[in-house]
Design a protein around this motif. Structure first.
Motif, PDB file in Angstrom:
ATOM      1  N   ALA A   1      46.174  30.511   2.966  1.00 51.85           N
ATOM      2  CA  ALA A   1      46.748  31.484   2.411  1.00 51.85           C
ATOM      3  C   ALA A   1      48.246  31.168   1.753  1.00 51.85           C
ATOM      4  O   ALA A   1      49.060  30.304   2.482  1.00 51.85           O
ATOM      5  CB  ALA A   1      46.994  32.502   3.639  1.00 51.85           C
ATOM      6  N   TRP A   2      48.667  31.831   0.877  1.00 54.94           N
ATOM      7  CA  TRP A   2      50.083  31.420   0.234  1.00 54.94           C
ATOM      8  C   TRP A   2      50.827  32.799   0.237  1.00 54.94           C
ATOM      9  O   TRP A   2      50.394  33.922   0.119  1.00 54.94           O
ATOM     10  CB  TRP A   2      50.028  30.903  -1.202  1.00 54.94           C
ATOM     11  CG  TRP A   2      49.729  29.605  -1.283  1.00 54.94           C
ATOM     12  CD1 TRP A   2      50.533  28.581  -1.871  1.00 54.94           C
ATOM     13  CD2 TRP A   2      48.531  28.972  -1.089  1.00 54.94           C
ATOM     14  NE1 TRP A   2      49.814  27.408  -1.772  1.00 54.94           N
ATOM     15  CE2 TRP A   2      48.656  27.489  -1.613  1.00 54.94           C
ATOM     16  CE3 TRP A   2      47.047  29.322  -0.866  1.00 54.94           C
ATOM     17  CZ2 TRP A   2      47.516  26.538  -1.623  1.00 54.94           C
ATOM     18  CZ3 TRP A   2      45.947  28.473  -1.042  1.00 54.94           C
ATOM     19  CH2 TRP A   2      46.302  26.998  -1.095  1.00 54.94           C
ATOM     20  N   LEU A   3      52.264  32.675   0.700  1.00 56.35           N
ATOM     21  CA  LEU A   3      53.070  33.716   0.847  1.00 56.35           C
ATOM     22  C   LEU A   3      53.985  33.606  -0.239  1.00 56.35           C
ATOM     23  O   LEU A   3      54.746  32.296  -0.411  1.00 56.35           O
ATOM     24  CB  LEU A   3      54.011  33.644   2.076  1.00 56.35           C
ATOM     25  CG  LEU A   3      55.052  34.629   2.312  1.00 56.35           C
ATOM     26  CD1 LEU A   3      54.554  36.134   2.319  1.00 56.35           C
ATOM     27  CD2 LEU A   3      55.806  34.409   3.602  1.00 56.35           C
TER      28      LEU A   3
ATOM     29  N   PRO B   1      55.741  33.784   8.960  1.00 53.06           N
ATOM     30  CA  PRO B   1      55.794  35.309   9.045  1.00 53.06           C
ATOM     31  C   PRO B   1      54.543  35.915   8.501  1.00 53.06           C
ATOM     32  O   PRO B   1      54.075  36.897   9.017  1.00 53.06           O
ATOM     33  CB  PRO B   1      56.818  35.569   8.224  1.00 53.06           C
ATOM     34  CG  PRO B   1      57.848  34.480   8.194  1.00 53.06           C
ATOM     35  CD  PRO B   1      57.119  33.323   8.401  1.00 53.06           C
ATOM     36  N   LEU B   2      54.129  35.255   7.198  1.00 53.09           N
ATOM     37  CA  LEU B   2      52.658  35.861   6.914  1.00 53.09           C
ATOM     38  C   LEU B   2      51.362  35.712   7.976  1.00 53.09           C
ATOM     39  O   LEU B   2      50.708  36.498   8.343  1.00 53.09           O
ATOM     40  CB  LEU B   2      52.218  35.146   5.787  1.00 53.09           C
ATOM     41  CG  LEU B   2      50.881  35.394   5.107  1.00 53.09           C
ATOM     42  CD1 LEU B   2      50.944  36.886   4.377  1.00 53.09           C
ATOM     43  CD2 LEU B   2      50.477  34.572   3.938  1.00 53.09           C
TER      44      LEU B   2
ATOM     45  N   ARG C   1      54.586  28.836   2.045  1.00 52.71           N
ATOM     46  CA  ARG C   1      55.570  29.949   1.335  1.00 52.71           C
ATOM     47  C   ARG C   1      55.923  29.336   0.021  1.00 52.71           C
ATOM     48  O   ARG C   1      56.326  27.996   0.030  1.00 52.71           O
ATOM     49  CB  ARG C   1      56.828  30.123   2.371  1.00 52.71           C
ATOM     50  CG  ARG C   1      57.488  31.234   1.580  1.00 52.71           C
ATOM     51  CD  ARG C   1      58.942  31.412   2.220  1.00 52.71           C
ATOM     52  NE  ARG C   1      59.574  31.854   1.108  1.00 52.71           N
ATOM     53  CZ  ARG C   1      60.937  31.550   0.804  1.00 52.71           C
ATOM     54  NH1 ARG C   1      61.406  30.670   1.549  1.00 52.71           N
ATOM     55  NH2 ARG C   1      61.797  32.092   0.016  1.00 52.71           N
ATOM     56  N   VAL C   2      55.893  29.949  -0.886  1.00 54.38           N
ATOM     57  CA  VAL C   2      56.420  29.501  -2.190  1.00 54.38           C
ATOM     58  C   VAL C   2      57.467  30.441  -2.708  1.00 54.38           C
ATOM     59  O   VAL C   2      57.433  31.554  -2.739  1.00 54.38           O
ATOM     60  CB  VAL C   2      55.205  29.251  -3.237  1.00 54.38           C
ATOM     61  CG1 VAL C   2      54.337  28.313  -2.876  1.00 54.38           C
ATOM     62  CG2 VAL C   2      54.553  30.491  -3.501  1.00 54.38           C
TER      63      VAL C   2
ATOM     64  N   ILE D   1      37.462  30.537  -0.117  1.00 54.63           N
ATOM     65  CA  ILE D   1      38.092  31.961  -0.024  1.00 54.63           C
ATOM     66  C   ILE D   1      39.607  31.682   0.063  1.00 54.63           C
ATOM     67  O   ILE D   1      39.800  31.245   1.321  1.00 54.63           O
ATOM     68  CB  ILE D   1      37.529  32.794   0.574  1.00 54.63           C
ATOM     69  CG1 ILE D   1      36.040  33.288   0.295  1.00 54.63           C
ATOM     70  CG2 ILE D   1      38.289  34.431   0.571  1.00 54.63           C
ATOM     71  CD1 ILE D   1      35.406  34.020   1.085  1.00 54.63           C
ATOM     72  N   ALA D   2      40.652  32.002  -0.749  1.00 53.33           N
ATOM     73  CA  ALA D   2      41.851  31.921  -0.505  1.00 53.33           C
ATOM     74  C   ALA D   2      42.773  33.105  -0.610  1.00 53.33           C
ATOM     75  O   ALA D   2      42.245  34.116  -1.660  1.00 53.33           O
ATOM     76  CB  ALA D   2      42.502  30.812  -1.292  1.00 53.33           C
ATOM     77  N   LEU D   3      43.742  33.354  -0.014  1.00 55.12           N
ATOM     78  CA  LEU D   3      44.578  34.656  -0.184  1.00 55.12           C
ATOM     79  C   LEU D   3      46.021  34.173  -0.714  1.00 55.12           C
ATOM     80  O   LEU D   3      46.504  33.332  -0.179  1.00 55.12           O
ATOM     81  CB  LEU D   3      44.761  35.256   1.183  1.00 55.12           C
ATOM     82  CG  LEU D   3      45.610  36.370   1.437  1.00 55.12           C
ATOM     83  CD1 LEU D   3      44.883  37.547   2.447  1.00 55.12           C
ATOM     84  CD2 LEU D   3      46.754  36.019   2.023  1.00 55.12           C
ATOM     85  N   ALA D   4      46.534  35.277  -1.478  1.00 52.01           N
ATOM     86  CA  ALA D   4      47.894  35.169  -1.725  1.00 52.01           C
ATOM     87  C   ALA D   4      48.530  36.332  -1.626  1.00 52.01           C
ATOM     88  O   ALA D   4      48.033  37.670  -2.210  1.00 52.01           O
ATOM     89  CB  ALA D   4      48.043  34.775  -3.527  1.00 52.01           C
TER      90      ALA D   4
END
Lengths: 487, 401
Positions: B52-54, B69-70, B83-84, B109-112
């Protein structure tokens, strides 16, 4: 070889507060203010202080003069922004003078300006010294002094050689006559009755010293062409002149109507104005008063005609904008509690090590010139900004402070915090290359900015860190004025 | 030669919170709102997410540093989280991380997720903040409207445009976005405005008036991506795939070299050429169906439509006034209301734009659905200032076109 004044320059802030507006605000409380409500006084912008005004006066004075070979920089003020950080050092840095010049702050008296001049003349050698006096004196709202004071600076380059005015004689007298004072930690002056200061101060302390100087120089009082004595009070200088035998027409305008008394700078402001108006062979008598007095007598020379044109006091008197908003004066001088909005709360802390490391950029406005491709750029960086170059560690110092530039784009921002909204800023493209998104200052709200408008740089306060008592300086752009007058 | 991202990654599910002044909701509340919708839309379990990316920009106002935090808000299962931050391109930057992870084969599967909780400062507009210890020594106290407003002065000088003509074209842009936002239930601003109102609004930063500026909003948007094969294996049809992702960052030439005239975005022009090439688009004015551009200010949208090679240079005013970019025009721009009216929670904005493209391409955009079936849609973010910025572009479209 003659010792004396080699060059001179001045600075007065552009805004002129109308005294009628001060009286309008306060005469309900002190009707006596109405009697003083004539003319206008200079009013420093929110981003000006004694240091910034000193820099501007110094630049004006050094017009066309080499800045590298000074023996000293003596700065006089009773309103130094720093109590313990050499103010003359900041001025010298901004002026980019040679670092081995002796920099000295002279303070604590209204005659600090004339004392600095006397000291520099006494120690004059081959290399000239720069004397600068600047003041921005704080007064309480509704104080009569608020009416009579002004803000400004004066600079004189003194030394030996081809002087525009040679020193004929000088003398001083120390008398601990306390006409007013400001103790440690106090913001405002505490002053005694004006009539007493006139009768027991000016009229008793000054005449014997003037007589001494005239005798020393073998000059008759009747041969004085200009008598520069700063007190604002009406007829004080004229009364002294009469007593001394100085011709009435020689009494110099104390600039009350147009400028106000600029503190310890004022005797020198008047001297510079006198030099601007003088012809070769004139004798100018200057008196600085404060716990005694300094008296200096000069005679102008033929070199006066050859001095390069400069703005001077005359030019700065002409560079003016009438300010009719007295509340702005109160706000700029922190004389009322104002809601400045949450945006103003942003911490303006300065990292002192960062500041030191980048001092040449921030205080001298030193940029870079690529030795590989010649591209001039600001700031100076590791890798040349030219897309066709990219050389590493190729840049030598390249100064920007004296450049002019033209507007590429601009705005008047009412969202961002500024002590004087709107905040004017934009991109300035410098002549010869280099550009900067930069703050503007001294923008007249009635004048139209336009792409292509020519701008010059001025040394100003960038930010005040009120929580820690620090302020940082940088250069800001202002429209070029073509009002240089012949020296 | 890199083969690019085209059709290597498909959108599996998306969600977007309501944008607005969410006084009683935290960043965590907003993240969960967007995530819940996206997970349901994807039809997968949370445990199937590999990484996952925040994306968030002004984290000091809300969640603080890192992607923890995500991970905490969503209770992710000790997966890789990052985090980006890249100014207003932060959301698209998170999307890029997730898409590239899938395309590389490192993840199935990835999440943003992008989020910003801005309405806790006590004042309107973006939070006031320092720019770093060196920049603070010489940068003006520059605001977003103050920097973007300068585009207008430079654009006028370059193209010899009359002040009033430009102001009216800028007004048309805002009126159009308000009309579009009025049809969007998740939009922050849903009122229509008139030209008279725009032209008489208080000045924010010359020449930008109040209605030339987008809202500052709270919100979050979330996307779950996978390969087209996995998407199909999960029963998805009519896939929306990623056609291009391009970024371009200023290297200081606009700010410090001598060529740039201040009237356009160098980064956008570079990124646009690369994005069209990556997506195989030859004639964007004919081939593109929809745009969601970074209309932080009306003038930004105007010059951007030239920088994206849709309007000819100096020709955007005519296209705007002709209604070319209106909801019923040839290429609608900001059909969801844009930053102007949907709102601009910085880190969420890039993903919000993709969300709209995703809905439009699936025919799920409700009252604001474009009648003519969209094929290619471009999203555009611009972070920073015209003289120094990051531009991110994404092209999404139907699989196979």
């Amino acid at each position: 070889m003659d010792t004396g004044i080699i060059a001179f320059g001045g600075y007065l802030p552009k805004a002129r507060l109308q005294r009628s507006e001060i009286a309008k605000a306060h005469s309900w409380f002190n009707p006596g203010l109405r009697g003083l409500a004539k003319g206008e006084r200079t009013m420093a912008n929110w981003d000006e202080d004694s240091v910034t005004m000193a820099v501007e006066a110094g630049r004006d004075c050094l017009t066309g003069h080499d800045r590298a070979g000074l023996s000293g920089l003596f700065m006089a003020s009773t309103s130094f922004p720093f109590q313990d950080r050499q103010n003359a050092g900041i001025v010298g840095d901004a002026l980019d003078i040679n670092a081995d010049a002796l920099t000295v702050d002279l303070a604590s008296s209204q005659r600090a300006g004339t004392s600095a001049l006397a000291l520099a003349l006494r120690s004059a050698g081959d290399a000239p010294a720069l004397v600068i006096a600047a003041d921005k004196r704080q007064t309480k709202a509704a104080a009569p002094l608020e009416m009579s004071y002004g803000d400004g600076a004066a600079a004189l380059l003194v030394g030996q050689g081809d002087v525009v005015a040679r020193l004929l004689a000088a003398s001083s007298e120390a008398v601990d006559f306390v006409d007013h004072y400001r103790g440690q930690g106090e913001e405002f002056d505490y002053a005694w009755e004006a009539r007493w200061i006139r009768d027991e101060g000016y009229n008793q302390i000054v005449p014997p010293v003037v007589t001494r100087v005239l005798e020393q120089a073998s000059v008759a009082a009747s041969d004085i062409s200009s008598f520069c004595f700063p007190p604002a009070a009406r007829n004080v200088a004229a009364g002294l002149a009469k007593k001394l035998g100085v011709p009435a027409e020689a009494v110099a305008d104390n600039l009350q109507a147009t400028c106000g008394e600029t503190g310890t700078a004022h005797a020198l402001v008047m001297l510079i104005k006198a030099l601007e108006d003088a012809k070769p062979g004139d004798r100018i008598l200057v008196v600085g008063f404060g716990q005694g007095c300094d008296v200096l007598l000069f005679e102008t020379t033929e070199a006066l005609k050859k001095l390069a044109p400069r703005v001077g006091i005359t030019g700065h008197l002409a560079r003016r904008r009438a300010e009719g908003n007295y509340h702005k004066f109160l706000a700029f001088n922190d004389l009322m509690v104002m809601e400045r909005g949450i945006r103003s709360e942003l911490d303006k802390a300065t990292s002192l090590s960062t500041h030191y490391r980048t001092k040449d950029m921030a205080q001298k406005m030193m940029g870079g010139e690529c030795t590989a491709c010649g591209t001039v750029q600001f700031p100076k960086t590791n890798i040349c900004v030219s897309p066709n170059c990219g050389a590493v560690d190729s840049q030598k110092d390249h100064p920007f402070a004296e450049k002019t530039g033209r507007l590429n784009s601009f705005t008047a921002d009412r969202l961002t915090y500024s002590p004087d909204p709107p905040a004017y800023y934009g991109m300035v493209q410098f002549e010869g290359g280099g550009r900067l998104m930069n703050d503007f200052t001294d923008i007249d709200p009635d004048e139209e900015l336009d792409v292509g408008l020519e701008m010059r740089m001025m040394f100003r306060v960038k930010d005040y860190d009120n929580a820690r008592g620090f302020r940082r300086y940088f250069w800001k752009a202002t429209p070029v004025q073509t009002n240089a007058t012949k020296g | 030669m890199a083969s690019g991202i085209k059709d290597k990654v498909a959108i599996l599910g998306m969600g977007c919170s309501k944008f607005g002044e969410r006084w009683m909701d935290s960043a965590e509340d907003l993240m969960v709102e967007a995530f819940t919708e996206a997970l349901e839309d994807a039809g997968i379990e949370k445990s199937q997410i590999d990484a996952a990316w925040l994306g968030t920009a002004i984290e000091e106002q809300h969640v603080g540093k890192s992607a923890v935090p995500l991970a905490k808000a969503l209770r992710l299962a000790y997966i890789p989280v990052s985090r980006v931050e890249n100014y207003c391109a932060s959301g698209t930057e998170a999307f890029r991380g997730a898409v590239y992870a899938v395309a590389s084969g490192a993840c199935d599967i990835a999440l943003a997720l992008g989020v910003e909780k801005l309405k806790d400062t006590g004042y309107g507009g973006l939070p006031q903040r320092g720019r770093g210890t060196v920049n603070d020594l010489y940068w003006p106290n520059i605001s977003a409207p103050g920097s973007f407003g300068q585009l207008a002065t430079a654009y006028r000088a370059k193209h010899g445009v009359n002040k009033d003509d430009l102001k009216r074209a800028m007004a048309h842009i805002s009126i159009k976005s308000h009309d579009n936002g009025a049809l969007n239930p998740k939009a922050h601003l849903r009122s229509r405005i008139t030209e008279e109102k725009v032209l008489n609004a208080p000045m924010i930063a010359d020449p930008l008036g109040l209605y030339d500026c987008c809202g500052v909003s709270d919100g979050s948007a979330c996307v779950i991506v996978t390969t087209p094969e996995i998407a199909k294996s999960l029963g998805k049809k009519d896939l929306v795939t990623v056609k291009a992702i391009q970024l371009s960052g200023s290297n200081g030439a606009e700010a410090e070299y001598n060529n740039w005239d201040g009237s356009y975005f160098e980064t956008t022009r570079v990124a646009a050429q690369n994005a069209y090439k990556e997506a195989g688009i030859i004639n964007p004015r004919e081939q593109m169906s929809l745009f969601e551009v970074h209309d932080c200010f009306s003038i930004t949208e105007l010059v951007t439509m030239e920088d994206l090679f849709i309007s000819p240079e100096g020709g955007a005013i005519r296209d705007v006034m002709d209604g070319f970019y209106d909801a019923d025009g040839k290429i609608p721009c900001q059909i969801d209301g844009g930053l102007k009216c949907f709102g601009h929670p910085i880190g969420a904005s890039g993903i919000r734009m993709i969300y709209e493209m995703y809905l439009q391409m699936q025919g799920r955009a409700g009252a604001r659905q474009r009648q003519q079936e969209p094929v290619f849609g471009m999203t555009h973010n611009l972070g920073g200032f015209p003289h120094q910025n990051v531009c991110s572009l994404t092209i999404v479209g139907k699989e196979g076109v």
